[in-house]
Design a protein around this motif. Structure first.
Motif, mmCIF file in Angstrom:
data_model
loop_
_atom_site.group_PDB
_atom_site.id
_atom_site.type_symbol
_atom_site.label_atom_id
_atom_site.label_comp_id
_atom_site.label_asym_id
_atom_site.label_seq_id
_atom_site.Cartn_x
_atom_site.Cartn_y
_atom_site.Cartn_z
ATOM 1 N N HIS A 182 0.858 -1.185 0.000
ATOM 2 C CA HIS A 182 0.000 0.000 0.000
ATOM 3 C C HIS A 182 0.896 1.237 0.000
ATOM 4 N N PRO A 183 1.405 1.637 -1.171
ATOM 5 C CA PRO A 183 2.354 2.758 -1.225
ATOM 6 C C PRO A 183 1.802 4.052 -0.642
ATOM 7 N N LYS A 184 0.499 4.310 -0.801
ATOM 8 C CA LYS A 184 -0.064 5.559 -0.302
ATOM 9 C C LYS A 184 -0.051 5.600 1.224
ATOM 10 N N LEU A 185 -0.386 4.473 1.843
ATOM 11 C CA LEU A 185 -0.344 4.421 3.302
ATOM 12 C C LEU A 185 1.100 4.463 3.791
ATOM 13 N N ALA A 186 2.013 3.838 3.048
ATOM 14 C CA ALA A 186 3.430 3.877 3.415
ATOM 15 C C ALA A 186 3.957 5.303 3.401
ATOM 16 N N SER A 187 3.470 6.103 2.457
ATOM 17 C CA SER A 187 3.908 7.492 2.369
ATOM 18 C C SER A 187 3.491 8.268 3.622
ATOM 19 N N ILE A 188 2.271 8.010 4.091
ATOM 20 C CA ILE A 188 1.829 8.666 5.329
ATOM 21 C C ILE A 188 2.658 8.180 6.510
ATOM 22 N N LEU A 189 2.892 6.884 6.584
ATOM 23 C CA LEU A 189 3.616 6.313 7.713
ATOM 24 C C LEU A 189 5.038 6.862 7.806
ATOM 25 N N SER A 190 5.600 7.259 6.670
ATOM 26 C CA SER A 190 6.974 7.765 6.676
ATOM 27 C C SER A 190 7.107 9.068 7.474
ATOM 28 N N LEU A 191 5.987 9.727 7.756
ATOM 29 C CA LEU A 191 6.053 10.937 8.583
ATOM 30 C C LEU A 191 6.580 10.649 9.981
ATOM 31 N N ARG A 192 6.484 9.402 10.394
ATOM 32 C CA ARG A 192 6.993 9.003 11.712
ATOM 33 C C ARG A 192 8.447 9.425 11.892
ATOM 34 N N ARG A 193 9.222 9.249 10.810
ATOM 35 C CA ARG A 193 10.642 9.573 10.907
ATOM 36 C C ARG A 193 10.873 11.068 10.998
ATOM 37 N N ALA A 194 9.953 11.863 10.472
ATOM 38 C CA ALA A 194 10.121 13.318 10.501
ATOM 39 C C ALA A 194 9.568 13.936 11.770
ATOM 40 N N LEU A 195 8.482 13.344 12.314
ATOM 41 C CA LEU A 195 7.783 13.970 13.439
ATOM 42 C C LEU A 195 8.114 13.351 14.787
ATOM 43 N N GLY A 196 8.578 12.101 14.799
ATOM 44 C CA GLY A 196 9.075 11.527 16.047
ATOM 45 C C GLY A 196 8.044 10.908 16.957
ATOM 46 N N VAL A 197 6.751 10.942 16.589
ATOM 47 C CA VAL A 197 5.715 10.333 17.424
ATOM 48 C C VAL A 197 4.811 9.477 16.544
ATOM 49 N N ARG A 198 4.158 8.504 17.181
ATOM 50 C CA ARG A 198 3.184 7.683 16.479
ATOM 51 C C ARG A 198 1.875 8.446 16.340
ATOM 52 N N SER A 199 1.037 7.971 15.404
ATOM 53 C CA SER A 199 -0.276 8.587 15.244
ATOM 54 C C SER A 199 -1.240 7.586 14.628
ATOM 55 N N SER A 200 -2.324 8.084 14.067
ATOM 56 C CA SER A 200 -3.407 7.226 13.576
ATOM 57 C C SER A 200 -2.936 6.206 12.556
ATOM 58 N N ALA A 201 -1.963 6.567 11.732
ATOM 59 C CA ALA A 201 -1.494 5.640 10.710
ATOM 60 C C ALA A 201 -0.982 4.348 11.327
ATOM 61 N N HIS A 202 -0.392 4.418 12.523
ATOM 62 C CA HIS A 202 0.125 3.216 13.169
ATOM 63 C C HIS A 202 -0.993 2.313 13.673
ATOM 64 N N THR A 203 -2.157 2.884 13.896
ATOM 65 C CA THR A 203 -3.315 2.066 14.244
ATOM 66 C C THR A 203 -3.950 1.484 12.993
ATOM 67 N N VAL A 204 -4.051 2.298 11.947
ATOM 68 C CA VAL A 204 -4.677 1.854 10.697
ATOM 69 C C VAL A 204 -3.939 0.662 10.096
#
Length: 348
Positions: A182-204
């Motif tokens: 799922h490249p589109k979801l992977a793109s969102i998940l990559s924000l983890r490395r920039a922002l430093g915290v987990r969010s909804s994408a890690h639940t999805v």
């Protein structure tokens, strides 16, 4: 197809969800669906993505919001056709092991040798994210991932969706990076490395079904309060799932202490096993080295019958065999696991 929220409307959404734990409001399922569809489209400005990421980190997702997020995720996914036979088991693997041996590959191989298609998806195998941010508690280089272990056992990350389908057909087991699945979801998940915290994408990523047909999802949480949220999601979605408190966040029971194993099927819940709280009378011998080589050796010795399957993992595998339709009941599932032809588990 849901209607997406125009980018210019995002400030209005943020004014609802980003007012802090006490001042924020919740989105309807339909609004959450539209919001996540817009995010997945790749059209949101980076500042809006960061604001939404942190806002939902602070607010938390409601059941309606999670249902909307997951529906949008599945809607834009090129789904996979499952092999004939038992229902596939889906294992999201994004944490890896930092303190203990990662035995999720053992669980997967136990199921696969009984003919259950097992799809594991994770972040190992995708392109490295360029960032100066260091995350000592979550840095993949400090953990032994499921993908790394499976690669040592002859199951490298599949490079394409076509290869994924073929490997499930031939070997009943495939590991696929989210970048491929799922490249589109992977793109969102990559924000983890920039922002430093987990969010909804890690639940999805723990909740979406990548197949066209029903599956058995196996989802784990690290913190017990999140169990109820996950159970409620699968009940409301009408899914078939096994929910547990995982080992370091991986969806596998701890080899020395079984957590509660809770099954959901078509909206009904069943506690297959309660949490084992009895004093330990026997300490299961586990690898002292959590590295891939030592973990692979332990897995191969277990599959070859030189070691007993740790009881909690044996119980979890039995539940999944029954839920997938590969065994009629727990007694037969245990008997199958204990009497299966032994092999080392390494793909030739």
């Amino acid at each position: 197809m849901t209607t997406m929220i125009p980018a210019q409307d995002i400030p209005g959404i943020l004014s609802v969800v980003a007012r802090g734990a006490d001042g924020s409001s919740d989105l309807s399922r339909e609004a959450a669906h539209a919001l996540f569809a817009e995010w997945l489209s790749g059209q949101l400005p980076s500042v809006a993505q960061g604001a939404l990421w942190v806002a939902f980190r602070l607010k938390g997702e409601t059941l309606a919001e999670l249902l909307g997020f997951v529906a949008a995720t599945e809607e834009c996914l090129a789904t996979i056709t499952a092999p004939t036979g038992p229902k596939p088991v889906v294992l999201p693997s994004y944490n890896g092991a930092r303190r203990h041996a990662n035995l999720l590959p053992l669980l997967a191989l136990l199921l696969a040798r009984e003919g259950v298609p097992v799809l594991i998806h994770g972040s190992y195998g995708g392109p490295a994210e360029e960032t100066t941010l260091t995350l000592p508690q979550h840095d993949p280089s400090a953990r032994t991932t499921t993908g790394e272990i499976l690669a040592h056992l002859g199951f490298p990350p599949v490079p394409t969706r076509y290869a994924l389908h073929n490997q499930l057909q031939r070997h009943h087991l495939a590991y696929v990076p989210l970048d491929i699945l799922h490249p589109k979801l992977a793109s969102i998940l990559s924000l983890r490395r920039a922002l430093g915290v987990r969010s909804s994408a890690h639940t999805v990523i723990k909740l979406f079904n990548p197949f066209k047909t029903p599956v058995v999802q196996c989802a784990a949480v690290t913190h017990p309060p999140y169990l109820e949220r996950m159970r409620a999601f699968f009940v409301a979605a009408g899914s078939t799932a096994l929910v547990l408190r995982g080992t370091e966040g991986e969806p596998v029971a701890h080899a020395r202490r079984r957590p509660a194993l809770i099954g959901i099927d078509a909206g009904s819940e069943r506690e297959w096993f309660s949490e084992d709280r009895a004093p330990l009378t026997h300490i299961t011998e586990l690898p002292t080295d959590r590295g891939a080589a030592a973990t692979c050796l332990f897995i191969e010795e277990t599959l070859a019958g030189h070691r007993a399957i740790p009881d909690p993992i044996r119980d979890q595998a039995a539940c999944l065999l029954v839920m997938s339709g590969a065994a009629p009941n727990l007694a037969q599932a245990w008997a199958t696991l204990d009497s299966s032809p032994r092999h080392a588990g390494r793909r030739s």
